[in-house]
Structures are given as C-alpha cells and as structure tokens.
Design an enzyme around this catalytic site. Sequence first.
Site, mmCIF file in Angstrom:
data_model
loop_
_atom_site.group_PDB
_atom_site.id
_atom_site.type_symbol
_atom_site.label_atom_id
_atom_site.label_comp_id
_atom_site.label_asym_id
_atom_site.label_seq_id
_atom_site.Cartn_x
_atom_site.Cartn_y
_atom_site.Cartn_z
ATOM 1 N N HIS A 364 22.710 34.822 40.049
ATOM 2 C CA HIS A 364 22.653 35.657 41.253
ATOM 3 C C HIS A 364 22.077 34.894 42.417
ATOM 4 O O HIS A 364 22.475 35.070 43.560
ATOM 5 C CB HIS A 364 21.819 36.905 40.982
ATOM 6 N N ASP A 630 37.501 34.841 36.624
ATOM 7 C CA ASP A 630 37.589 35.429 35.292
ATOM 8 C C ASP A 630 38.938 35.137 34.652
ATOM 9 O O ASP A 630 39.014 34.809 33.472
ATOM 10 C CB ASP A 630 37.346 36.945 35.356
ATOM 11 N N ARG A 640 33.175 30.422 32.084
ATOM 12 C CA ARG A 640 33.034 29.935 33.464
ATOM 13 C C ARG A 640 31.628 29.455 33.770
ATOM 14 O O ARG A 640 31.394 28.760 34.754
ATOM 15 C CB ARG A 640 33.471 31.023 34.469
ATOM 16 N N CYS A 677 41.323 35.959 45.041
ATOM 17 C CA CYS A 677 39.977 35.918 45.625
ATOM 18 C C CYS A 677 38.947 35.148 44.785
ATOM 19 O O CYS A 677 37.761 35.225 45.040
ATOM 20 C CB CYS A 677 39.460 37.336 45.886
HETATM 21 C C1 PEP Z 1 36.728 36.511 39.935
HETATM 22 O O1 PEP Z 1 36.516 36.756 38.743
HETATM 23 O O2 PEP Z 1 37.492 35.629 40.339
HETATM 24 C C2 PEP Z 1 36.038 37.291 40.984
HETATM 25 C C3 PEP Z 1 36.340 37.149 42.241
HETATM 26 O O3 PEP Z 1 35.032 38.111 40.582
HETATM 27 P P1 PEP Z 1 33.567 37.598 40.194
HETATM 28 O O4 PEP Z 1 33.499 36.137 40.482
HETATM 29 O O5 PEP Z 1 32.626 38.409 40.987
HETATM 30 O O6 PEP Z 1 33.542 37.912 38.725
HETATM 31 MG MG MG Z 2 35.567 38.619 38.183
#
Ligand code: PEP
Ligand code: MG
Length: 753
Positions: A364, A630, A640, A677
């Site tokens: 975070h 993800d 990740r 994104c």
């Molecule tokens: C993703 O998984 O690419 C995403 C944008 O969500 P987060 O990174 O918040 O899991």
């Molecule tokens: Mg995600």
Amino acid sequence: MAHGFESESRKLLGRLRDTLAEEGPAQARLDRITHLIADSMRTEVCSIYLFRDSDTLELCATEGLNPEAVHKTRMRIGEGLVGRVAKTAQPVNTEDAPSTKGFRFMPETGEEIYSSFLGLPVQRLGETLGVLVVQSKEKRSFSDDEVYALEVVAMVLAEMAELGAFVGEGAALAAPHQRMEMFPGSVGQEGAAEGHVWLHEPRVVVTNMVTDDPEAETARLEEAVERLRVGVDQMLSRVRATDKDQRDVLEAYRMFANSRGWMRRMQEDISRGLSAEAAVEKEQSTARARMQTVPDAYLRERLHDLDDLSNRLLRILSGQGNETGAEMPADPILVARNIGPGELLDYGRSLRGIVLEEGSVGSHAAIVARALAIPLVVHAARITTEALNGDHIMVDGEQGVVHLRPEDSVVSAFRDKMAMQAEAQKRYVSLRDLPAQSLDGEIVELHMNAGLMADLPSLVGSGAEGVGLFRTELQFLVQNQMPKRGELVQIYDRVLDAANGKRVQFRTLDIGSDKVLPYMKPTDEPNPALGWRAIRVGLDKPGVMRMQLQALIRAANGRPLTVMFPFVAQFDEFKEARDHVHRELEREAALGHVLPKKVEIGAMLETPSMAFAPRQFFEMADFISIGGNDLKQFFFAADRENERVRKRYDTLNVSFLSLIERIVERCQEGGTPVSFCGEDAGRPLEAMCFAAMGLRSLSMRPASIGPVKHLLRRVNLAEAKVVIEAARASGVQSVRPEIREWLRGQGGQSGQD
Ligand code: PEP
Ligand code: MG
C-alpha cells in the site's frame, strides 16, 4: 577473581574515554589506545585494523609490531587470521598462531615471534568496521573473561569510529558513516530524486559509552526495562484479539522484555564499565550479526523484533523519544525500514523520494508513493543502519538503486540523467493538448489511474482524458476504521468536482489478497490472491458494497456515474453486482435523492475465464477494463508480488498479446468499449503493442501519459501489427526484440521500456 577483572576492564574503559576526549590528531589517539589496551591486557602487541574499502583491511595503529608497517600492511577480507576475523565476525583465540589454519606470515610486521593471538571484530550494530588484535610471545590461551573484556573494548572503539574520533587520517580511519555506499533495491515508483536523508525512525545517538558507576547504571537499566515492559503490556492490551500479526510481534516483544538472559548479559556489560545505553547497543549488535546469518525467516523476524525492542529501550534510556532534535531538511528523502500508507500520506508531497529497507512493489505504501508520484526504491537492504539524518542521497527510481553520500562523479552523472528527464518532461508538456494519434491516423485515448484526492490535480497537468481507474479501496486502507457513508459521499463528490466533467470510472472496493483492511477480520487463506477478494466479498457480504454504491449515487447528484466491478470471474457475478446497482438506484430514488444523469456499469476483466465468457456478458457490460496486473498473474500463474517469478514472463509474450487481441475482438463483437488499466499500459513499448492489438483506450499513471503519447505519435500502428504478426509466426516467445529492432529502424527510436 572475576571482580578484579571487572574493575581492571572499567579502568581501561575510563582511560579510553579520556583518550577520546583529548585534543590532537586522530592517529595519536589510535596509537595511545593500542598502548593502553596492550598494557591492560598484559600483552606485547595490540593492533587495530580498519576497513580501507569494502574488502581490504589496513593496519592503522599498533603497539608492539613494527611501526613502519602502519598504513602499509593490508590484507583482503578472509586472508590470514585477521582477515578471518573480519570475514566471519567471530573471534579467533589461539595460543599457537603460526600453526593455526589460515595464518599468514607478514614479514614487515615482525610478527613471527608472537605465539598467542586473540582477534575480535570491531562491530557496530552488526556491521564490521575492523579487527582488534592482541598478541603475546608467551603461549597462552585468553580466558573467557579476557575475551569478553576485549569485546567490550572493541565495542567502544566502534562507537568512537562512529562518532568520527578517527576521521582525518586517511580512508581507513574515516567514520563508517562518511563513506559512499550504493544500495541495489527494486523499483517501487519510477523517477529520480536528489536530497537529504530523513529517517522515519531516527536512531538514538549514544555519546556516553562508559561509566564509572556501574551500580547507578544498572539501576537505570532496570528502571528503563520495567518501563519498557509496562509499555509493551499496554500495547498488547490495546491490540485486538483478531489482529494476529500484531499480537505475534508484541508477544515476541514481551518475551524478550522479560528475558533473563538478555538482562543478565546487559548487566554484565555494565559491570565491565559500559553505560546502560552501550550495553543495550552491544546486545543489539550481537543480534544484528546473528540476523545476517540465520537462514530461517521466522527466526530472522524475531531477531528483527529484538532489534526494534532495543531501539525502544534506547529511546527510554536516553530520553530522546522519537524526537532527536533533528530538523527535517528542505529536500527530504524518507528512509525507513517500512512504512504504512497512512504515515506516508502524513508526509505527503513534502518528500522528494522514499527508500525502504523492506516493503514490496505491490504494498500500500508503494501505491501511495505512486499516487503522489514520489520516486520509491524498496528492498534496499541495510539502508536504515547506514544512513544518518542529513546525509546526501540520490534515489534512482528507474534502476532501483540508491546512492548514499555519493562521490562527485556519481553526483554529476546522476544530475545529467535528471536533467535529461526534465528535458523529456518539457517535451511531454508540449504534447499535453495534442491527441495520441499514430502516423496512420489511429487515435488512442489516454486516461489516468487514481485513488486519492492527491491524484486529481494531475488530471489537468498530464493531459489525461479522464480517470480510467479510480481505486476506491485506498480511502478504506488509509483509515483505521470503516469510513462512513457520509464521508464517502463527500470524497466522491470532491473527486467528481475536481474531474470537472471528465469521466471517472469508479471501481468498487477491491480488497482481499494483499489489500487487507486493518479493521476487518482477517481471513486465514492458504492462497489469498486466489481467495475471497474483491467482488467475491462484495457479493457474499453486500453491506459495504451497497453502502459504497449509495455514496456514489448521492455524490453524482445528477451528474453521470460510471462504476466498475473488480475481479469478475464469471458472468453471473457481474449480473448480480449489476442488479445491486439497479436496486440501490431505485432505493435512492424512493428516498428522494437526485439520480445520476446516466449510469454506466462495467466489469474489470482480470481472469482469463472472462475472455471466454458468453457473448451476453459482453453485450450486457457497458464497458470492459482489462486489469492487466491480475490478468497476467493468472494467465502465467506467476504471483505479481513475487519478484522471482514475476519477471520471468514478458508482457510482450506472444501468448499474452494473443489473449489481449482475443479480448478486444470479443468486445468488438459485442459492441463493448474496452480499455486496459494495468501498470503495463504506462510502459511505452507495451502500450504501443496493445494499441497494435486493437486497444484504443489505455489508463495509466499520470506521469506515463507523456512518454506513451510521445511514442504513439511517432509510429504507424498497422506496421507495428505486421511486425508483431511476423514475430508470432516465427515461433518466438516474446516480440520485444523484433519490436525494438523495428523501432530502431524508425529514425532512431528504440522505445523506452
Ligand atoms: C489490475 O489488476 O491490473 C488492476 C488495475 O487492479 P489492481 O492493480 O488494483 O489489482
Ligand atoms: Mg486487479
């Protein structure tokens, strides 16, 4: 007998202290110290070797060896008995040095005539600064008492070096915290920063190393330990029974605070002449040395706890608290072992950079650092021990490297790099109002990712067309309790105000996995990334999700509202979530609230299953946003957060690009707008390949918009697609080399990645 030895050792420490206080050149002090030690230990020789650089020791002072050898005799770490002490950080105690394994004959010192050898590391807080040696002609094995006494002396020597007592006599005598150091780490947030160190938890500066009154010191120590115990008990009584991790740490604190062995060792140190603070540091130093060699992660954590506890005890003893009187520099670079997102937000934008000893790329704190666009390097081992408040420091967030007290050549190279980046930024600013239009006329919409109010000003500055991903969980993560609906209404209202008509895609609460709310009961799951998270929590326990949807509807207050659900893994989950939105709209209308002018409900595509979802899913979703972070981890089954496996799979792997292409096709068939994104959208080369696969909307960190736009405006996407197809057909694993090569042929572009 033991008592006689203790008073002898106290006398020696008293003399050492007086020597330290004397005026005059550092070398004279060192010479006098070797003389005093040899005299007190009744040995013919006492020598001090200090590190000249990271792997060479130099004889810096001696009583008994040939004085001509001083500053000439050198050895590498591990070489000879002295090198062995430095390498292992363990004493060597032998009555027959010449026949001891590893002995190296050094004619210039005239040492073959000395038979007994006792060498000890000069250590401070687990770091070896040099080696202290006594030798005698007589064959004798030094007693435990003598070894112990010399250990105490070595500790005082280390402190003297730390305080700069020997500065001014060449590199080997420089205080350890004056040397340049380079710390390799991992990139948490890109960018380069230069400034001065600001320690999140400053170390207590111990200046009184020696005591003449052991009884009074022992009483001080006992009183401080008692206060420490009470403090730990209070902390334990405040922590919730469900907060297992914090309880574990505090239980370990309590165990150490009540440890008789710990107390006894410190009392012994004091009886030999160390002050209470020095005794605490000596124990801390031993624990740190052990920490570096213990392979077991659990034990290492516990030694870390002991280290923290020692710091607390030092603060109580010295009365320095968290306040060490230092002033935050004008260009602070925060250095910490770890930091929570709330604490980081308290510092806010005043920080130029952040360096963490631990932390992780997906933590975070890293998310907050990214939101604030502050360069961050994580995993910089030992940085909190090495850095002092006010040290000059350079953070290279591109390479994940930190330079502490850099030399001139590093400074100028780094500044050149910063200037180049500033130049590039200027270029990007000039592109701000231009479209990301490729040479063959394709327009790619560039949006930004956000999660905090602090992000919103970038909406104008970056030229983003809107917010493609607003991570609402950050508001939940940085608080100690569940936010109330009214608070959320206010926040979302301010976000929409700041967006000033630009589209904001609010993602509903995405918790679970690494994002654990401090005030929610933790679930003990064997594999949290594949566990009860995001929409799964929202649907199973809809209270919070409904509250959030109500807040969004009220905040929109007649304006358009865009909501998307994270981590949808099958069609029914999306249908159910969408039904919740419709029910809340009806309910809000019945309560008399103004409904949004238009409501769009989208899904994040983050699991490979959704690439194969029924056609109706794509038709029902008002839009799809590919959560590449993800999606990639599940596609390649590679965590990740795990650096080791994460980097193994290139985003430009042909299989992953084919997956993206397939998703785009499915969206086109259903007439569903689609964007990407994940973090990769902000990497120019990746962004360009995604655009070549058909994506016409990308959402990224605001700072990436310039570089991505710059590249997109210089390429022909249809040609890029041909290159990718040819590479795919040739059977390569990743198209990266081919794409790079092609870009190089396009007028010197090599693509920034
Ligand atoms: C993703 O998984 O690419 C995403 C944008 O969500 P987060 O990174 O918040 O899991
Ligand atoms: Mg995600």
